[in-house]
Design a protein around this motif. Structure first.
Motif, PDB file in Angstrom:
ATOM      1  N   ARG A  19      11.128  -3.278 -13.501  1.00 49.24           N
ATOM      2  CA  ARG A  19      11.404  -2.717 -12.310  1.00 49.24           C
ATOM      3  C   ARG A  19      11.144  -1.483 -12.148  1.00 49.24           C
ATOM      4  O   ARG A  19      10.432  -0.668 -11.420  1.00 49.24           O
ATOM      5  CB  ARG A  19      12.572  -3.276 -11.754  1.00 49.24           C
ATOM      6  CG  ARG A  19      12.858  -3.092 -10.272  1.00 49.24           C
ATOM      7  CD  ARG A  19      14.235  -3.248  -9.846  1.00 49.24           C
ATOM      8  NE  ARG A  19      14.561  -4.506  -9.762  1.00 49.24           N
ATOM      9  CZ  ARG A  19      14.735  -5.435  -8.794  1.00 49.24           C
ATOM     10  NH1 ARG A  19      14.176  -5.032  -7.877  1.00 49.24           N
ATOM     11  NH2 ARG A  19      15.414  -6.523  -9.026  1.00 49.24           N
ATOM     12  N   ALA A  22       7.756  -0.123 -12.177  1.00 53.45           N
ATOM     13  CA  ALA A  22       7.001  -0.271 -11.068  1.00 53.45           C
ATOM     14  C   ALA A  22       7.462   0.548  -9.894  1.00 53.45           C
ATOM     15  O   ALA A  22       6.421   0.949  -9.109  1.00 53.45           O
ATOM     16  CB  ALA A  22       7.083  -1.837 -10.582  1.00 53.45           C
ATOM     17  N   GLU A  23       8.393   1.048  -9.722  1.00 49.46           N
ATOM     18  CA  GLU A  23       8.940   1.727  -8.828  1.00 49.46           C
ATOM     19  C   GLU A  23       8.487   3.095  -9.277  1.00 49.46           C
ATOM     20  O   GLU A  23       8.506   3.986  -7.929  1.00 49.46           O
ATOM     21  CB  GLU A  23      10.598   1.789  -8.436  1.00 49.46           C
ATOM     22  CG  GLU A  23      11.111   0.432  -8.294  1.00 49.46           C
ATOM     23  CD  GLU A  23      12.622   0.226  -8.224  1.00 49.46           C
ATOM     24  OE1 GLU A  23      13.200   1.153  -9.071  1.00 49.46           O
ATOM     25  OE2 GLU A  23      13.120  -0.554  -7.721  1.00 49.46           O
ATOM     26  N   ALA A  28       1.932   0.957 -13.142  1.00 57.23           N
ATOM     27  CA  ALA A  28       2.535  -0.229 -13.527  1.00 57.23           C
ATOM     28  C   ALA A  28       2.549  -1.379 -12.589  1.00 57.23           C
ATOM     29  O   ALA A  28       2.503  -2.518 -12.677  1.00 57.23           O
ATOM     30  CB  ALA A  28       3.931   0.226 -13.633  1.00 57.23           C
ATOM     31  N   ARG A  29       2.871  -0.956 -11.323  1.00 53.32           N
ATOM     32  CA  ARG A  29       2.687  -1.949 -10.135  1.00 53.32           C
ATOM     33  C   ARG A  29       1.292  -2.676 -10.250  1.00 53.32           C
ATOM     34  O   ARG A  29       1.384  -4.016  -9.958  1.00 53.32           O
ATOM     35  CB  ARG A  29       2.640  -1.118  -8.885  1.00 53.32           C
ATOM     36  CG  ARG A  29       4.322  -0.737  -8.376  1.00 53.32           C
ATOM     37  CD  ARG A  29       4.339  -0.341  -7.180  1.00 53.32           C
ATOM     38  NE  ARG A  29       3.421   0.914  -6.483  1.00 53.32           N
ATOM     39  CZ  ARG A  29       3.614   1.926  -6.748  1.00 53.32           C
ATOM     40  NH1 ARG A  29       4.907   2.781  -7.479  1.00 53.32           N
ATOM     41  NH2 ARG A  29       2.822   3.065  -6.328  1.00 53.32           N
ATOM     42  N   GLU A  30       0.263  -2.256 -10.326  1.00 51.49           N
ATOM     43  CA  GLU A  30      -1.061  -2.758 -10.626  1.00 51.49           C
ATOM     44  C   GLU A  30      -1.000  -3.802 -11.462  1.00 51.49           C
ATOM     45  O   GLU A  30      -1.625  -5.040 -11.407  1.00 51.49           O
ATOM     46  CB  GLU A  30      -2.152  -1.751 -10.730  1.00 51.49           C
ATOM     47  CG  GLU A  30      -2.583  -0.868  -9.536  1.00 51.49           C
ATOM     48  CD  GLU A  30      -3.403   0.113  -9.919  1.00 51.49           C
ATOM     49  OE1 GLU A  30      -4.118   0.143 -10.964  1.00 51.49           O
ATOM     50  OE2 GLU A  30      -3.551   1.204  -9.156  1.00 51.49           O
ATOM     51  N   PHE A  32       1.472  -5.546 -12.671  1.00 47.39           N
ATOM     52  CA  PHE A  32       2.475  -6.715 -12.285  1.00 47.39           C
ATOM     53  C   PHE A  32       1.938  -7.393 -11.368  1.00 47.39           C
ATOM     54  O   PHE A  32       1.671  -8.825 -11.246  1.00 47.39           O
ATOM     55  CB  PHE A  32       3.825  -6.212 -11.848  1.00 47.39           C
ATOM     56  CG  PHE A  32       4.485  -5.621 -12.862  1.00 47.39           C
ATOM     57  CD1 PHE A  32       4.893  -6.212 -14.221  1.00 47.39           C
ATOM     58  CD2 PHE A  32       5.031  -4.107 -12.802  1.00 47.39           C
ATOM     59  CE1 PHE A  32       5.578  -5.578 -15.344  1.00 47.39           C
ATOM     60  CE2 PHE A  32       5.969  -3.779 -13.794  1.00 47.39           C
ATOM     61  CZ  PHE A  32       5.922  -4.391 -14.969  1.00 47.39           C
ATOM     62  N   ASP A  33       1.173  -6.881 -10.270  1.00 43.74           N
ATOM     63  CA  ASP A  33       0.338  -7.654  -9.408  1.00 43.74           C
ATOM     64  C   ASP A  33      -0.666  -8.477  -9.861  1.00 43.74           C
ATOM     65  O   ASP A  33      -1.310  -9.551  -9.695  1.00 43.74           O
ATOM     66  CB  ASP A  33      -0.604  -6.476  -8.112  1.00 43.74           C
ATOM     67  CG  ASP A  33       0.796  -6.183  -7.470  1.00 43.74           C
ATOM     68  OD1 ASP A  33       1.828  -6.342  -7.428  1.00 43.74           O
ATOM     69  OD2 ASP A  33       0.465  -4.788  -6.673  1.00 43.74           O
ATOM     70  N   SER A  44       6.536 -11.426 -11.287  1.00 43.25           N
ATOM     71  CA  SER A  44       7.245 -10.348 -11.161  1.00 43.25           C
ATOM     72  C   SER A  44       8.673 -10.501 -10.777  1.00 43.25           C
ATOM     73  O   SER A  44       9.578  -9.817 -10.849  1.00 43.25           O
ATOM     74  CB  SER A  44       6.527  -9.083 -10.587  1.00 43.25           C
ATOM     75  OG  SER A  44       6.156  -9.775  -9.206  1.00 43.25           O
ATOM     76  N   TRP A  48      12.135  -9.488 -12.157  1.00 43.74           N
ATOM     77  CA  TRP A  48      13.172  -8.622 -11.577  1.00 43.74           C
ATOM     78  C   TRP A  48      14.587  -9.287 -10.962  1.00 43.74           C
ATOM     79  O   TRP A  48      15.427  -8.498 -10.920  1.00 43.74           O
ATOM     80  CB  TRP A  48      12.305  -7.731 -10.310  1.00 43.74           C
ATOM     81  CG  TRP A  48      11.286  -6.982 -11.090  1.00 43.74           C
ATOM     82  CD1 TRP A  48      11.056  -6.686 -12.552  1.00 43.74           C
ATOM     83  CD2 TRP A  48      10.087  -6.520 -10.183  1.00 43.74           C
ATOM     84  NE1 TRP A  48       9.809  -6.130 -12.705  1.00 43.74           N
ATOM     85  CE2 TRP A  48       9.189  -5.903 -11.317  1.00 43.74           C
ATOM     86  CE3 TRP A  48       9.774  -6.504  -9.000  1.00 43.74           C
ATOM     87  CZ2 TRP A  48       8.025  -5.377 -10.981  1.00 43.74           C
ATOM     88  CZ3 TRP A  48       8.375  -6.012  -8.739  1.00 43.74           C
ATOM     89  CH2 TRP A  48       7.551  -5.598  -9.749  1.00 43.74           C
ATOM     90  N   ALA A  71       2.304  -2.660 -18.749  1.00 40.00           N
ATOM     91  CA  ALA A  71       2.499  -1.822 -17.679  1.00 40.00           C
ATOM     92  C   ALA A  71       2.841  -0.424 -18.591  1.00 40.00           C
ATOM     93  O   ALA A  71       2.431   0.635 -17.930  1.00 40.00           O
ATOM     94  CB  ALA A  71       3.790  -2.007 -16.983  1.00 40.00           C
TER      95      ALA A  71
END
Length: 314
Positions: A19, A22-23, A28-30, A32-33, A44, A48, A71
């Motif tokens: 988490r 990603a924040e 990293a967000r990419e 998990f998406d 995800s 989380w 990530a």
């Protein structure tokens, strides 16, 4: 001086993992998406927010752990300019972590790695009815003694070394009745303790053959590229780069022993002096120091870890 990246296996999962990455980082967000999209589920959210029981299910834990590891890799490469091929001599991973290592080195696409691990988890769970298999960690003895204990405990049933983790920690896997006999037999052979593991199936033993068959079929339909750096494979404890050999060894890994102690030994024998565990938890970094005392070992799993590691990776 050479470095290696290593990637954790099952047991290192924890609610909330990934988490903070990603924040803090778009890369990293990419990841998990992309994993959520590849699996057609909001993995995800399970990672989380839990519940822990759902995250711990083998079919969720395996792709989830890979996602956190990847990530970290993407953050290092895309946001910090740390290219894997220029930074490390080898990659390796513990059990499912071998898929993370291969994805990190570009042998698998992220989506293929996620789908393969989802299937791997489902196939391993389905291979043996719940309650018919078990795993136990023998503490205080090495592989040679553990193999003798396994042979005595088997009594016609499956009982074999699943993980050779460090010089004093070996995991046995097999039929529940055989694993139940390990504690008493292990004591007679000098084991300090036999610790039953909270797993849902007997991984890395002959009972997993149906899962190996399922993975052989799945892997036959996936493109594997030559990795950017050699991968030290679990079942042979040596470096491989040929895609067809990688494919074969991943199938063998399902029923074969994870020779982690020897994998780390191989890294050290081939010039690695610094090892970084990428992803959730710090299990492998801890094992490394017990296998080769001279190894520098650290973990990178949070934004703070990323920043702390940059000077050593540059």
């Amino acid at each position: 001086m050479a470095r290696a990246f290593v990637f954790p296996g099952q047991g290192s999962q924890d609610v909330g993992m990934g988490r903070a990455l990603a924040e803090s980082f778009a890369a990293a967000r990419e990841v998990f998406d992309e994993v959520d999209e590849a699996l057609g589920q909001k993995l995800s959210a399970i990672m989380w927010d839990g519940p822990k029981e759902t995250l711990t299910l083998t079919e969720n834990a395996q792709p989830a752990l890979m996602a956190v590891s990847m990530a970290v890799v993407r953050v290092l490469e895309r946001e910090k300019g740390i290219k894997l091929a220029d930074t490390v001599k080898f990659v390796a991973g513990h059990s499912l972590g071998e898929y993370s290592a291969l994805a990190a080195a570009g042998a698998f696409s992220l989506a293929d790695a996620a789908r393969l691990l989802k299937l791997r988890g489902q196939a391993m769970q389905a291979a043996v009815p719940v309650g018919e298999g078990a795993m136990v960690a023998l503490l205080g003895v090495g592989r040679d003694v553990a193999e003798k204990v396994a042979a005595e405990a088997a009594q016609g049933e499956v009982c074999q070394v699943a993980n050779d983790n460090d010089p004093t920690q070996v995991v046995l896997s097999g039929a529940k009745a055989a694993i139940d006999r390990v504690a008493e037999i292990g004591k007679a052979h000098g084991a300090r303790r036999a610790l039953p593991l909270p797993v849902s199936a007997p991984f890395h033993c002959a009972l997993m053959q149906p899962a190996a068959d399922a993975m052989a079929e799945a892997l036959a339909n996936v493109t594997i590229q030559p990795p950017a750096v050699p991968v030290v494979a679990n079942v042979v404890a040596s470096a491989v780069s040929d895609p067809e050999e990688i494919r074969r060894l991943l199938v063998a890994q399902v029923t074969g022993s994870v020779r982690w102690r020897e994998c780390v030994g191989y890294l050290a024998e081939n010039g690695v002096t610094e090892l970084f565990e990428l992803g959730s938890g710090k299990v492998l970094a801890g094992l490394a120091k017990r296998i080769v005392a001279s190894l520098e070992a650290s973990s990178i799993g949070t934004p703070d870890d990323v920043e702390a590691a940059l000077s050593r990776l540059a």
